[in-house]
Design an enzyme around this catalytic site. Structure first.
Site, PDB file in Angstrom:
ATOM      1  N   ASN A   1      -1.656  -2.484  13.342  1.00  0.00           N
ATOM      2  CA  ASN A   1      -3.111  -2.274  13.355  1.00  0.00           C
ATOM      3  C   ASN A   1      -3.506  -1.012  14.131  1.00  0.00           C
ATOM      4  OD1 ASN A   1      -3.057  -4.617  11.959  1.00  0.00           O
ATOM      5  ND2 ASN A   1      -3.986  -5.890  13.554  1.00  0.00           N
TER       6      ASN A   1
ATOM      7  N   SER B   1     -13.239  26.249 -27.138  1.00  0.00           N
ATOM      8  CA  SER B   1     -13.355  25.007 -27.887  1.00  0.00           C
ATOM      9  C   SER B   1     -12.283  24.984 -28.954  1.00  0.00           C
ATOM     10  CB  SER B   1     -14.748  24.935 -28.522  1.00  0.00           C
ATOM     11  OG  SER B   1     -14.709  24.142 -29.698  1.00  0.00           O
TER      12      SER B   1
ATOM     13  N   LYS C   1     -17.003  29.553 -28.644  1.00  0.00           N
ATOM     14  CA  LYS C   1     -17.373  28.892 -27.383  1.00  0.00           C
ATOM     15  C   LYS C   1     -16.622  29.419 -26.166  1.00  0.00           C
ATOM     16  CE  LYS C   1     -19.890  26.080 -26.642  1.00  0.00           C
ATOM     17  NZ  LYS C   1     -19.885  24.625 -26.789  1.00  0.00           N
TER      18      LYS C   1
ATOM     19  N   LYS D   1      -7.787   3.893   2.303  1.00  0.00           N
ATOM     20  CA  LYS D   1      -7.045   5.151   2.121  1.00  0.00           C
ATOM     21  C   LYS D   1      -7.297   5.828   0.787  1.00  0.00           C
ATOM     22  CE  LYS D   1      -3.921   3.161   5.224  1.00  0.00           C
ATOM     23  NZ  LYS D   1      -4.768   1.957   5.063  1.00  0.00           N
TER      24      LYS D   1
ATOM     25  N   TYR E   1      -9.051  -6.419  12.947  1.00  0.00           N
ATOM     26  CA  TYR E   1      -8.465  -5.929  11.694  1.00  0.00           C
ATOM     27  C   TYR E   1      -8.574  -6.974  10.583  1.00  0.00           C
ATOM     28  CZ  TYR E   1      -5.164  -4.183   8.256  1.00  0.00           C
ATOM     29  OH  TYR E   1      -4.604  -3.744   7.080  1.00  0.00           O
TER      30      TYR E   1
ATOM     31  N   SER F   1       0.829  -1.212   0.000  1.00  0.00           N
ATOM     32  CA  SER F   1       0.000   0.000   0.000  1.00  0.00           C
ATOM     33  C   SER F   1       0.857   1.254   0.000  1.00  0.00           C
ATOM     34  CB  SER F   1      -0.923   0.001   1.225  1.00  0.00           C
ATOM     35  OG  SER F   1      -0.156  -0.139   2.403  1.00  0.00           O
TER      36      SER F   1
ATOM     37  N   THR G   1     -39.342  26.680  -9.179  1.00  0.00           N
ATOM     38  CA  THR G   1     -39.623  25.330  -8.687  1.00  0.00           C
ATOM     39  C   THR G   1     -39.874  24.505  -9.946  1.00  0.00           C
ATOM     40  OG1 THR G   1     -42.002  25.664  -8.524  1.00  0.00           O
ATOM     41  CG2 THR G   1     -40.734  26.204  -6.568  1.00  0.00           C
ATOM     42  N   HIS G   2     -39.440  23.274  -9.930  1.00  0.00           N
ATOM     43  CA  HIS G   2     -39.522  22.413 -11.131  1.00  0.00           C
ATOM     44  C   HIS G   2     -38.798  23.055 -12.323  1.00  0.00           C
ATOM     45  CE1 HIS G   2     -42.888  20.275  -9.046  1.00  0.00           C
ATOM     46  NE2 HIS G   2     -43.129  21.494  -8.614  1.00  0.00           N
TER      47      HIS G   2
ATOM     48  N   ASN H   1     -16.765  27.876 -22.346  1.00  0.00           N
ATOM     49  CA  ASN H   1     -17.430  26.798 -21.604  1.00  0.00           C
ATOM     50  C   ASN H   1     -17.182  26.888 -20.096  1.00  0.00           C
ATOM     51  OD1 ASN H   1     -18.319  25.686 -24.059  1.00  0.00           O
ATOM     52  ND2 ASN H   1     -16.347  24.652 -24.315  1.00  0.00           N
TER      53      ASN H   1
ATOM     54  N   GLU I   1     -18.608  22.579 -14.423  1.00  0.00           N
ATOM     55  CA  GLU I   1     -18.904  21.208 -14.875  1.00  0.00           C
ATOM     56  C   GLU I   1     -18.044  20.182 -14.146  1.00  0.00           C
ATOM     57  OE1 GLU I   1     -19.847  21.208 -19.461  1.00  0.00           O
ATOM     58  OE2 GLU I   1     -18.364  22.729 -19.007  1.00  0.00           O
TER      59      GLU I   1
ATOM     60  N   GLN J   1      -7.148  -1.974   4.370  1.00  0.00           N
ATOM     61  CA  GLN J   1      -6.090  -1.219   3.696  1.00  0.00           C
ATOM     62  C   GLN J   1      -6.670  -0.407   2.523  1.00  0.00           C
ATOM     63  OE1 GLN J   1      -1.970  -2.676   3.332  1.00  0.00           O
ATOM     64  NE2 GLN J   1      -2.469  -3.056   1.196  1.00  0.00           N
TER      65      GLN J   1
HETATM   66  N1  ARG Z   1      -0.995  -1.246   5.425  1.00  0.00           N
HETATM   67  C1  ARG Z   1      -1.907  -1.729   6.411  1.00  0.00           C
HETATM   68  C2  ARG Z   1      -3.246  -0.998   6.293  1.00  0.00           C
HETATM   69  O1  ARG Z   1      -3.255   0.044   5.772  1.00  0.00           O
HETATM   70  C3  ARG Z   1      -1.354  -1.548   7.784  1.00  0.00           C
HETATM   71  C4  ARG Z   1      -1.872  -2.512   8.766  1.00  0.00           C
HETATM   72  C5  ARG Z   1      -1.368  -3.851   8.429  1.00  0.00           C
HETATM   73  N2  ARG Z   1      -1.659  -4.791   9.455  1.00  0.00           N
HETATM   74  C6  ARG Z   1      -1.520  -6.089   9.239  1.00  0.00           C
HETATM   75  N3  ARG Z   1      -1.814  -6.867  10.233  1.00  0.00           N
HETATM   76  N4  ARG Z   1      -1.145  -6.592   8.099  1.00  0.00           N
HETATM   77  O2  ARG Z   1      -4.261  -1.477   6.696  1.00  0.00           O
END
Ligand code: ARG
Length: 459
Positions: A111, A278, A284, A326, A318, A24, A156-157, A286, A291, A323
């Site tokens: 974790n 454009s 144009k 994010k 966990y 990750s 309205t509408h 825009n 948008e 993961q």
């Molecule tokens: N990269 C992991 C995450 O974002 C970190 C936690 C990993 N924990 C594990 N027991 N493998 O969730």
């Protein structure tokens, strides 16, 4: 034996594709500062609790400072083998401090570490987003304040309904944004709980002082249950949900800005700096910014669905699924932030065509309700007055006229309660001015709303 940090029980190396799949780091490297901040607090606490010596803590803290500087100077090569930011920081610390670095992870798991990092990161971003909302509200209020007596059709509408003040229309968005900010402030309270020290899921055997760590890191509360602490991401879901609502509000404004800047409406012109041309049609201009804000709403709503679906049915505690939290989170932070910023810059550069707005109020019988109100004032029950006004509209449509253009004879023909004063009663400015009920579009109301907002924004 595998060379992984967790390699002790493994005899085979990780498959190369799995290494890439599992990693990750490309995403969570963004958490490096939060990660290091958390590790430093952990070290201080461990020294205080005599789990490590003060000297060891000092060396490791200095090492972490150097790791941070190296990351910021791009001197650390990120790689999939080291999976995530937590392992990269620990590995880099090893290069700074040798074997001593191996003490950092005492009484801690990735974790609780990742749960902490996201919370530190998100608290900062939430405060920042609340500031951006305030900035955008200021731009809205400024625009409203500069156009306090500009009338436009209220819809309205998407059909012309009753005239409103342009400032009143803008102040509706001020209110939406005010609730958005309040939602973020509320979400903040719940993300402000400190998970570190709950370890993998069950807590730890070391004599940690979590309260001490909490204070160093400036969290309001402690996560009370170790299993909840490491496995809950409801603060992420809540943040993205709040962001989604805010984006929906921005998308509604976007749609209006797009409509208003069309030739059909011609209510506003967005300055050249915030529009594009454009490549084929020379004429144009825009409204791309509006948008894109409208379009990016889809991303954020998608991010909400993504995090909700990821978390659905996960058994405690966990799971690696988490993961995946994010990407939607970071994308939401970035998308909402830039949308708020770009609108805050664009709004002052909108030219308002007050004549077009006023002219649009003159067509479409926007004063029909007021004609009914006129009759009510003269003693007719509202339902009956509504029917009479409806007949007046039908008469005007047939004559291809507006209500004000009907002759007094024509109007008297509909009801003998009508006298000459009707024209004054249904004229545009009177129609707006009379809407003095709390929260209505009357001139004084709107001026007061703008002044109130100006005060709210200062405090
Ligand atoms: N990269 C992991 C995450 O974002 C970190 C936690 C990993 N924990 C594990 N027991 N493998 O969730």
């Amino acid at each position: 034996m595998s060379e992984k940090l967790w390699g002790g029980r493994f005899s085979e190396d990780t498959d190369a594709l799995v290494e890439k799949f599992n990693a990750s780091i490309d995403v969570d490297k963004r958490l490096y500062a939060s990660d290091i901040e958390g590790s430093m607090a952990h070290l201080k606490m461990m020294a205080k609790q005599q789990i490590i010596t003060l000297d060891e803590a000092d060396q490791l803290m200095a090492g972490l400072e150097r790791v941070k500087a190296k990351i910021e100077n791009n001197e650390i090569q990120f790689c999939h083998q080291l999976e995530d930011i937590h392992m990269h920081v620990e590995d880099a610390l090893g290069r700074e401090c040798g074997d001593l670095a191996k003490k950092l992870h005492t009484g801690r798991s990735r974790n609780d570490q990742v749960a902490l990092d996201i919370r530190i990161f998100l608290k900062k971003e939430t405060r920042q987003i609340m500031n951006l909302i305030t900035g955008f509200q200021e731009a809205l209020v400024d625009l409203a304040g500069a156009h306090l007596d500009v009338v436009m059709p209220g819809y309205t509408h998407l059909q012309r309904a009753q005239p409103v003040l342009f400032a009143h229309h803008l102040m509706a968005y001020y209110e939406m944004l005010k609730r958005d900010k309040a939602r973020f402030a509320d979400a903040y309270k719940r993300m402000d709980a400190m998970p570190l020290g709950t370890a993998a899921l069950a807590g730890t055997t070391y004599p940690l002082d979590r309260e001490f760590t909490r204070q160093i890191l400036g969290f309001e509360h402690l996560c009370e249950n170790s299993m909840d602490a490491v496995s809950d991401r409801d603060f992420v879901m809540e943040f993205i949900s709040d962001a989604g609502i805010c984006m929906i509000h921005l998308s509604r404004l976007s749609e209006e800005l797009i409509l208003w800047s069309s030739s059909e409406f011609g209510f506003i012109t967005i300055s050249d700096a915030f529009t594009t041309g454009s490549s084929i049609m020379p004429q144009k201009k825009n409204p791309d910014v509006a948008e894109l804000v409208r379009g990016k709403t889809g991303r954020v709503v998608g991010n909400l669905v993504s995090i909700l679906t990821t978390m659905k049915s996960l058994p405690m505690a966990y799971n690696k699924d988490m993961q995946e939290d994010k990407e939607p989170l970071f994308d939401t932070v970035d998308t909402l932030s830039i949308c708020l910023e770009v609108y805050t810059r664009m709004l002052p550069h909108i030219q308002v065509h007050t004549d077009r707005m006023r002219a649009a109020c003159g067509q479409g019988f926007l004063n029909a309700t007021d004609f009914a109100d006129y009759l009510v004032n003269k003693g007719m029950p509202f339902r009956q007055a509504h029917a009479v006004a409806g007949r007046a509209v039908a008469l005007a449509i047939a004559a291809e006229k507006e209500l004000d253009d009907l002759t007094i004879e024509q109007l008297k023909g509909l009801s003998d309660l009508v006298t000459e004063d009707v024209y004054d009663f249904i004229c545009l400015d009177q129609v707006v001015a009379r809407r003095i009920s709390a929260g209505g579009t009357g001139f004084d109301n709107v001026r007061a709303a703008v002044e109130k907002a100006q005060k709210e924004l200062i405090s």
